[in-house]
Enzyme design. Structure first.
Site, short mmCIF file in Angstrom:
data_model
loop_
_atom_site.label_atom_id
_atom_site.label_comp_id
_atom_site.label_asym_id
_atom_site.label_seq_id
_atom_site.Cartn_x
_atom_site.Cartn_y
_atom_site.Cartn_z
CB ILE A 41 -0.95 -0.01 1.21
CG1 ILE A 41 -1.93 -1.19 1.08
CG2 ILE A 41 -1.71 1.30 1.32
CD1 ILE A 41 -2.80 -1.43 2.30
CB CYS A 54 -5.30 5.33 5.80
SG CYS A 54 -6.06 6.95 5.57
CG ASP A 82 9.83 -0.59 4.57
OD1 ASP A 82 10.44 -1.47 5.20
OD2 ASP A 82 8.74 -0.79 4.00
CG HIS A 128 -11.05 0.77 9.90
ND1 HIS A 128 -10.50 0.11 10.97
CD2 HIS A 128 -10.32 0.37 8.82
CE1 HIS A 128 -9.49 -0.64 10.57
NE2 HIS A 128 -9.36 -0.50 9.25
CG LEU A 129 -14.98 5.19 5.85
CD1 LEU A 129 -15.49 6.50 5.27
CD2 LEU A 129 -16.09 4.16 5.89
N GLY A 130 -10.86 2.69 4.86
CA GLY A 130 -9.79 2.46 3.90
C GLY A 130 -10.13 1.44 2.83
CB ALA A 131 -10.84 -2.05 2.87
CG ASP A 165 -9.99 5.11 7.50
OD1 ASP A 165 -11.17 5.50 7.62
OD2 ASP A 165 -9.69 4.01 7.01
CD GLU A 205 -10.60 1.28 14.21
OE1 GLU A 205 -11.13 0.30 13.63
OE2 GLU A 205 -9.73 1.98 13.67
#
Length: 532
Positions: A154, A233, A173, A282-285, A259, A264
Site C-alpha cells: 500500500i 490509514c 522502511d 475505518h473506510l480504507g477498504a 481513518d 474501535e
C-alpha cells in the site's frame, strides 16, 4: 466427500458461488458470526470458515471447531481471529492483503488532500450558510515532501500517486532495498528521525506490531517539522493520539487525517472535534470494488487449499502456490516421512533438529518443507499435529531448529537430510524423490540404502553376520507377513548393519518377540507411515 465451508459474514453471492462452482459444499449464513454461541454450536461441521470482521474467532470457537482446517478473512486485518489458538489447533489463517491495496492507498491520498485544503470543515461551514473564504487557507501538495513510513504494497502505491502529484517522496522502511527505492523513484531514509525533520506530510503504512506500536510517540512527534500534517490509514495504535492532540492544539502540528484509531469503534477520542482534523470510520477498504475483490480472493484461496493443498497469503504457515504444490508434493511427503521415522525412533527429549537441503531440494520452498518435516517428528508426541501447529509446538518445547542448503554434492540431483540431537545421541536419516515421484530413504545412521517407503515397515540394527536375511524372512513367513520390499545396508564387512522391511500388513507383536529371541538384533522397531 466434498469439503464444507461456512460463510458467517456478509460476502457477495459471487464469492459464495465460487465455492459451489469448485465443488465445495457451502452454507451462507451472513448473520451467524454475530451469535458466538450459535457459531460454536455448528462450527464443528465445517472444514473452512470464511469471514469479514464481524465474526470473532476465539479460543472457545476454535475448541469447538473439530474439523476446521482453514479460516479465510476477506480483508487485511485479522485482529478478530486468535491466531495463536488457531495455530495450536492446526488451523491455517489466511487473509487477502492485496484485494484492497489501491482502495486504501487512494483513501490515504484523499485524506491528505482533505487535510491540506480543510475540505470537511469548509464543506460544513458552507452547508451552514456561511461564506468563510478567508478562514480556510490551505496548502498545495505540489513541491511538498511526503514522508512515507512503510513502503510495502500500500505504501508503494501511495509513493507512486504522490510522485504523480509532483511531491518529493522520502520513505522509511528497514526492508526497502536501495535498488527497490531507486526503481520506485523515492529517497530511502535510514533513520526515522531524519524523515520526521524533513517531511511536510507524514503517512503511515505499516502493520501494528511490537516494533511499530506507538512509532509516532510523543517524543517522535516533537521531532517533526513545525506545520507537519499526519495521515494514518493503516492501523490504530501507531500514533500516540493524546500527544498528537496536544501538538495540534499547540500549533506545532498543522493538521491530521485519521481513518483508524487505537480503540474501535471510536466513540470518544482526543482527536475528535479539533480544528483541521479529518476523521473517518475505518473506510480504507470500503469501496464496492475492494469489498468484491477481497471476497472473491478469499473464496479462491480457501477453495485452492481445501482441494489442492495450495496455501496463499497464510499468516501462520508458509505460502505454497498451486504450481509449487504440484512440484513439491512428493518432497513435502518425503519430509513428512523423514520426520516420522525420526519421531518414531526417538524416545528422548529432542534438543535440536538440523535439516540439510542439497541440490534440487535446496531450490524449493524450504519453509514449507521444514514445517512438514517438523510435523512428521511431532506426530509421535501428538498424532493431531500438522504443518501449522508443529513449529509452534517445537518452539514451546525449546527445540532449536537450523536449516542449511548447499549445491548438489553427490549422485542425487537433490536430497534432504535431518539430524536430531538428544541428550544421549544424534540420529540422522536422508531421503530423496526419484523420477517416478516416489520418496525413498537413501541413508540411515550414515549407512547408504535405497528403501521404498510403505505403510507398514520394520527397522533392525545388527552386526553384519550371516543369518540375518534368513531370520527376518523365516519369521515374517511364519507369522503370515508378506514382504513387499527388503533393503539391507552396512558400513563395512562384519561391521554395523541395518535392515528395513516394507511389509503388507502390521507386524504382530509375537513376530517381534521371535526376532528378539534369535539374539541377532540389537534393535527391532516396527514403523508406520502415512503413504496415502
Amino acid at each position: 466427500m466434498a469439503p464444507k465451508v461456512l460463510v458467517s459474514d456478509k460476502l457477495s453471492e459471487t464469492a459464495v458461488q465460487i465455492f459451489r462452482d469448485r465443488g465445495i459444499d457451502v452454507d451462507f449464513m451472513p448473520e451467524l458470526g454475530k451469535d458466538k454461541d450459535k457459531l460454536a454450536e455448528v462450527i464443528g461441521h465445517y472444514d473452512g470458515l470464511a469471514i469479514r470482521s464481524a465474526t470473532k474467532v476465539t479460543p472457545t470457537i476454535l475448541e469447538a471447531a473439530t474439523n476446521l482446517k482453514v479460516i479465510g478473512r476477506a480483508g487485511i486485518g485479522t485482529d478478530n481471529i486468535d491466531k495463536d489458538a488457531a495455530s495450536k489447533k492446526g488451523v491455517i489463517v489466511m487473509n487477502t492483503p492485496f484485494g484492497n491495496m489501491i482502495t486504501t492507498a487512494e483513501h490515504a491520498i484523499a485524506m491528505m488532500f482533505a487535510c491540506a485544503r480543510q475540505i470537511p470543515e469548509a464543506s460544513a461551514s458552507t452547508h451552514a450558510g456561511k461564506w468563510e473564504k478567508s478562514r480556510f487557507m490551505g496548502v498545495e501538495l505540489t513541491g511538498k515532501t511526503l514522508g512515507v513510513i512503510g513502503a510495502g504494497n500500500i505504501g508503494g502505491i501511495v509513493c507512486d500517486r504522490a510522485r504523480g502529484l509532483r511531491m518529493k517522496v522520502i520513505a522509511y522502511d528497514p526492508f526497502l532495498s536501495e535498488e527497490k527505492a531507486e526503481k520506485m523513484q523515492v529517497e530511502k531514509i535510514e533513520n526515522l528521525d531524519d524523515l520526521l525533520k524533513r517531511a511536510d506530510f507524514i503517512t503511515l503504512h505499516v502493520p501494528l506490531t511490537d516494533q511499530t506500536r506507538n512509532i509516532l510517540s510523543r517524543e517522535a512527534l516533537e521531532k517533526t517539522k513545525k506545520g507537519v500534517r499526519i495521515i494514518n490509514c493503516a492501523r490504530g495504535g501507531l500514533v500516540d493520539e493524546q500527544a498528537l492532540a496536544d501538538l495540534l492544539q499547540s500549533g506545532h502540528v498543522a493538521g491530521a487525517a485519521f481513518d483508524v484509531f487505537a480503540e474501535e469503534p471510536a466513540k470518544e477520542n482526543p482527536l475528535f472535534n479539533l480544528p483541521n482534523v479529518v476523521c473517518t470510520p475505518h473506510l480504507g477498504a470500503a469501496t464496492t470494488e475492494a469489498q468484491e475483490n477481497v471476497a472473491l480472493q478469499v473464496a479462491e484461496q480457501m477453495a485452492d487449499y481445501l482441494l489442492t493443498g495450495a496455501v496463499e497469503n497464510a499468516l501462520n504457515m508458509p505460502s505454497v502456490t498451486a504450481e509449487e504444490a504440484k512440484v513439491m508434493g512428493p518432497w513435502i511427503k518425503l519430509a513428512d516421512h523423514l520426520g516420522n521415522f525420526i519421531g518414531q525412533m526417538t524416545d528422548e527429549p529432542i534438543e535440536a533438529i538440523n535439516i540439510l537441503y542439497d541440490g534440487y531440494a535446496a531450490e524449493m520452498n524450504l519453509e514449507a518443507l521444514n514445517c512438514s518435516l517438523i510435523a512428521g517428528i511431532m506426530k509421535s508426541i501428538n498424532p493431531d499435529v500438522n504443518m501449522v501447529s508443529a513449529p509452534l509446538i517445537a518452539k514451546d518445547r525449546g527445540i532449536q531448529i537450523s536449516t542449511t542448503n548447499q549445491a548438489q554434492s553427490g549422485i542425487f540431483e537433490g536430497y534432504v537430510k535431518v539430524t536430531v540431537v538428544t541428550p544421549r545421541r544424534e540420529r540422522s536419516i536422508a531421503g530423496t524423490v526419484f523420477s517416478d515421484g516416489k520418496p525413498r530413504f537413501i541413508q540411515i545412521k550414515g549407512i547408504n540404502i535405497d528403501a521404498e517407503i510403505g505403510r507398514h515397515m520394520v527397522y533392525t540394527t545388527n552386526e553384519d553376520v550371516p543369518g540375518i536375511i534368513g531370520a527376518l524372512g523365516n519369521t515374517m513367513g511364519k507369522h503370515g507377513v508378506n514382504i513387499a520390499n527388503f533393503t539391507l545396508g552396512r558400513k563395512a564387512a562384519q561391521g554395523e548393519a541395518i535392515a528395513l522391511l516394507y511389509v503388507d500388513e502390521p507386524i504382530p507383536a509375537n513376530a517381534i518377540d521371535d526376532l528378539k529371541s534369535t539374539g541377532l538384533f540389537q534393535q527391532i522397531k516396527p514403523l508406520a507411515f502415512d503413504v496415502a
